[in-house]
Design a protein around this motif. Sequence first.
Motif, PDB file in Angstrom:
ATOM      1  N   TYR A  84      -8.026   6.884  -1.552  1.00  0.00           N
ATOM      2  CA  TYR A  84      -6.947   7.382  -0.353  1.00  0.00           C
ATOM      3  C   TYR A  84      -7.875   7.623   0.826  1.00  0.00           C
ATOM      4  O   TYR A  84      -9.159   7.826   0.969  1.00  0.00           O
ATOM      5  CB  TYR A  84      -6.311   8.668  -0.847  1.00  0.00           C
TER       6      TYR A  84
ATOM      7  N   GLN B 172      -0.309   3.241   4.127  1.00  0.00           N
ATOM      8  CA  GLN B 172       0.253   1.882   3.595  1.00  0.00           C
ATOM      9  C   GLN B 172      -0.195   0.819   4.227  1.00  0.00           C
ATOM     10  O   GLN B 172      -0.337  -0.369   3.788  1.00  0.00           O
ATOM     11  CB  GLN B 172       1.716   1.990   3.401  1.00  0.00           C
TER      12      GLN B 172
ATOM     13  N   ALA C 224       0.846  10.360  -2.485  1.00  0.00           N
ATOM     14  CA  ALA C 224       1.190   8.967  -2.482  1.00  0.00           C
ATOM     15  C   ALA C 224       0.248   7.996  -3.125  1.00  0.00           C
ATOM     16  O   ALA C 224       0.587   6.946  -3.746  1.00  0.00           O
ATOM     17  CB  ALA C 224       1.138   8.646  -0.827  1.00  0.00           C
ATOM     18  N   ALA C 225      -1.181   8.240  -3.039  1.00  0.00           N
ATOM     19  CA  ALA C 225      -2.041   7.315  -3.371  1.00  0.00           C
ATOM     20  C   ALA C 225      -1.953   7.280  -5.019  1.00  0.00           C
ATOM     21  O   ALA C 225      -1.868   6.266  -5.716  1.00  0.00           O
ATOM     22  CB  ALA C 225      -3.676   7.723  -3.065  1.00  0.00           C
TER      23      ALA C 225
ATOM     24  N   GLU D  28       1.422   5.438  -6.138  1.00  0.00           N
ATOM     25  CA  GLU D  28       1.173   4.134  -6.148  1.00  0.00           C
ATOM     26  C   GLU D  28       0.172   3.585  -6.925  1.00  0.00           C
ATOM     27  O   GLU D  28       0.240   2.357  -7.524  1.00  0.00           O
ATOM     28  CB  GLU D  28       0.423   3.788  -4.564  1.00  0.00           C
TER      29      GLU D  28
ATOM     30  N   GLN E  23       0.468   4.264 -10.061  1.00  0.00           N
ATOM     31  CA  GLN E  23       1.062   4.047 -11.186  1.00  0.00           C
ATOM     32  C   GLN E  23       1.839   2.876 -11.380  1.00  0.00           C
ATOM     33  O   GLN E  23       2.692   2.689 -12.159  1.00  0.00           O
ATOM     34  CB  GLN E  23       1.909   5.456 -11.291  1.00  0.00           C
ATOM     35  N   GLN E  24       1.775   2.167 -10.429  1.00  0.00           N
ATOM     36  CA  GLN E  24       2.700   0.995 -10.332  1.00  0.00           C
ATOM     37  C   GLN E  24       2.188  -0.275 -11.240  1.00  0.00           C
ATOM     38  O   GLN E  24       1.207  -0.334 -11.013  1.00  0.00           O
ATOM     39  CB  GLN E  24       2.805   0.654  -8.993  1.00  0.00           C
TER      40      GLN E  24
END
Length: 285
Positions: free
Chosen positions: A28, A257, A278-279, A282, A284-285
């Motif tokens: 991050y 982003q 946020a990091a 992301e 987990q995607q």
Amino acid sequence: MMASKPIASTVTGPAVSAVLPALLSRPYPAVMGILNVTPDSFSDGGQFAAPEEALAQARKLVAEGADIIDIGAESTRPYGSQPVTAEAEMARLKPVLADVIALGVPVSIDSMKSEVVAWALDHGAAIANDVWGLQRDAGMAPLVAARGVPVIIMHNREQADPAIDIMQDIAAFFTRSLAIAASVGISPDRIVLDPGIGFGKTPEQSMTALARLSELDAFRLPLLVGASRKRFISTVVPSEPQQRIGGSIAAHLIAAQNGARIIRAHDVAETVQALRVAATIEGQQ
């Protein structure tokens, strides 16, 4: 260009040269906490002018998770700032710089004057942050090259021009700055680019620079974004600087982003939390 006094060449050691890779190695963005020891900065002018108040704020920023402290002693706000001499800048810095450096995080010196940057580097600062991207003071680039320190090259203009394509202007500015850097031997791996949100831009152009930030990937250099409390936020939701935390975080998440690796912020705790959450999401995607 501003004339500058001769500055001794002192190449820094490996600890300083390793600062930037360490900051960029995490999943991050690093967070740069803002410390203004000025009477007239747009958001917090006068709040930390006294040495004890400045040191207390620096401790707070570090406790909240700042990876870098960016200390400035001359307001460079895009509108209404009052220039000061190098001597005045150093007088503001002298009572606080050593104590801030002793907190143990890298310190960047936010100054457009090579004399001030040289003095700060002599006293332990690790990064040069030039809001005129090596194009205002002719001594800045040779100084950075001689010391081997990381340098933040920020895009700037004397005034906004709503008729221009701001991304083309930023790219042309960076091309000039990088040519200057190359001419004196500044290593590309010690350069960070900053699109200069709010500087020489209309509010719309600042938002365009954030939305199109990824276009600057063409330079293949790390990007820093500082949208913290900037005026463009109030054109979307009317607000005073201290009321723009939400807008600042929104802008910084979009910047992350779009590739920003360093975020410069007043509100460090909130920014660190937003970026790390946020990091993690992301991831987990």
